[in-house]
Design a protein around this motif. Sequence first.
Motif, mmCIF file in Angstrom:
data_model
loop_
_atom_site.group_PDB
_atom_site.id
_atom_site.type_symbol
_atom_site.label_atom_id
_atom_site.label_comp_id
_atom_site.label_asym_id
_atom_site.label_seq_id
_atom_site.Cartn_x
_atom_site.Cartn_y
_atom_site.Cartn_z
ATOM 1 N N PHE A 176 0.801 -1.225 0.000
ATOM 2 C CA PHE A 176 0.000 0.000 0.000
ATOM 3 C C PHE A 176 0.831 1.271 0.000
ATOM 4 C CE2 PHE A 176 -4.499 -0.821 0.103
ATOM 5 C CZ PHE A 176 -4.517 -2.198 0.225
ATOM 6 N N GLU B 230 -7.244 3.465 -2.494
ATOM 7 C CA GLU B 230 -8.497 2.858 -2.982
ATOM 8 C C GLU B 230 -8.216 1.839 -4.086
ATOM 9 O OE1 GLU B 230 -10.886 6.260 -3.914
ATOM 10 O OE2 GLU B 230 -11.675 6.397 -1.846
ATOM 11 N N TRP C 27 -6.945 -1.264 -2.396
ATOM 12 C CA TRP C 27 -8.011 -2.000 -1.717
ATOM 13 C C TRP C 27 -8.913 -2.741 -2.720
ATOM 14 C CZ3 TRP C 27 -9.318 -4.739 2.024
ATOM 15 C CH2 TRP C 27 -10.644 -4.943 2.426
ATOM 16 N N ALA D 124 -6.910 -5.706 -3.556
ATOM 17 C CA ALA D 124 -6.894 -6.597 -2.393
ATOM 18 C C ALA D 124 -8.181 -7.418 -2.329
ATOM 19 C CB ALA D 124 -6.724 -5.778 -1.116
ATOM 20 N N ARG D 125 -9.315 -6.759 -2.536
ATOM 21 C CA ARG D 125 -10.595 -7.473 -2.487
ATOM 22 C C ARG D 125 -10.636 -8.573 -3.546
ATOM 23 N NH1 ARG D 125 -12.894 -2.194 -2.214
ATOM 24 N NH2 ARG D 125 -13.699 -2.479 -4.325
ATOM 25 N N LEU E 237 -1.382 -7.810 2.920
ATOM 26 C CA LEU E 237 -1.702 -6.400 2.656
ATOM 27 C C LEU E 237 -0.673 -5.557 3.411
ATOM 28 C CD1 LEU E 237 -5.604 -6.575 3.016
ATOM 29 C CD2 LEU E 237 -4.176 -6.984 0.990
ATOM 30 N N ILE F 262 -1.000 -1.638 4.940
ATOM 31 C CA ILE F 262 -2.375 -1.125 4.819
ATOM 32 C C ILE F 262 -2.768 -0.312 6.058
ATOM 33 C CG2 ILE F 262 -3.503 -3.208 5.745
ATOM 34 C CD1 ILE F 262 -5.802 -2.697 3.744
ATOM 35 N N LEU G 229 -8.584 4.881 3.646
ATOM 36 C CA LEU G 229 -9.579 3.816 3.489
ATOM 37 C C LEU G 229 -10.475 3.836 4.714
ATOM 38 C CD1 LEU G 229 -7.291 0.837 2.403
ATOM 39 C CD2 LEU G 229 -8.726 2.274 0.921
ATOM 40 N N VAL H 34 -13.372 -1.997 5.519
ATOM 41 C CA VAL H 34 -12.335 -3.033 5.445
ATOM 42 C C VAL H 34 -12.657 -4.185 6.401
ATOM 43 C CG1 VAL H 34 -9.883 -3.517 5.921
ATOM 44 C CG2 VAL H 34 -10.540 -1.464 4.625
#
Lengths: 203, 203
Positions: A66, A111, A114, A117-118, A131, A134, A143, A148
């Motif tokens: 991140f 963003e 993330w 990451a998802r 992560l 993060i 975020l 999260v």
Amino acid sequence: MDDITERHNAKMKKIKAARDKMMETKTEEKGLIIVHTGPGKGKSSSGFGMIMRCIAHGMPCAVVQFIKGNWDTGEKTFLRDRFAEKCQFFVSGEGFTWETQDRERDVAAAENGWRIAREQILDPGIQFVLLDEINIALRYDYLDIDEVVDFLMKQKPPMTHVVLTGRNAKPELIEAADLVTEMTLVKHPFKDLGVKAQKGVEF
Amino acid sequence: MDDITERHNAKMKKIKAARDKMMETKTEEKGLIIVHTGPGKGKSSSGFGMIMRCIAHGMPCAVVQFIKGNWDTGEKTFLRDRFAEKCQFFVSGEGFTWETQDRERDVAAAENGWRIAREQILDPGIQFVLLDEINIALRYDYLDIDEVVDFLMKQKPPMTHVVLTGRNAKPELIEAADLVTEMTLVKHPFKDLGVKAQKGVEF
């Protein structure tokens, strides 16, 4: 056999018996939410040590960095050059947040990270997701912590491990996690001496 | 630009200026004595994360495992099978000390490990040595703490990094070290739930 040896062996026998009994009750496997936080060293590097273990065991894994984006770190070179098929490696940030001095760019980068990451966490082919840093994006509210945590609790596949690193982990994340380690600084040459960050040790 | 963004950017500019000034004074490079201790996770895995960094940077390195000998850990498989030329990997122990229940065998294994460790540290071709779980051997006095500290202080080549892991690091070692991190347990599924040690995460 002398006295010390005899006492030692007897003590170890007791420890082993107690441990074996304890281990019998530990049979569950589940995907863990793991947090490495605190001001000490080893938060990211132990995440990368676990990535090494995953690659060794043939467990497909992914890293999303991140914050440390534009550094040429050993871990990035290593994983991208040698293990691109076994470990997905993504970079979302552009360096530590004080390097950019541009909140909007930092938010956009976080963003984007993330979102990746998802996708990686939801991918049924991926078993372990790191992560990295993060917590810094969460600390500065780049975020939303509730989003999260909600995602990790409700949408993470049950057998997928997710490791979240970075100092100042939010209490909501610590509450949600299965395994939390605080790395505490006892001595640091950066602080006390004139020693700079060095290859192998810190990047 | 809104107020929050403006204040954030100004704050980050200040942090960067302070940091740049601090970094100018950090010019020294030296081989560090690094200790990872405490009851939390990440002591060995962050050592292996640093080994990954060394391999990435082409720094010849070595690992001596003092206690976890007969486990088939990911890190052992990974380094032996893929990086035998870049990272020397030695095993001296035969499992955690309560597995053997034989103090004399444990002492012999620890002494053998320490002999290998000294050779690796003294080898001018090796730049980074990980002594994994040596603190357990020191705690039970399988090795003499004064001898180990004396060797590290007086005989370690100045540019060689040595990382020593394991809980209950002795005060003499902490005193001698440049960089000490205590891994503190905040939450652990082994303790609180019925979850067993899992691939990728713990071995």
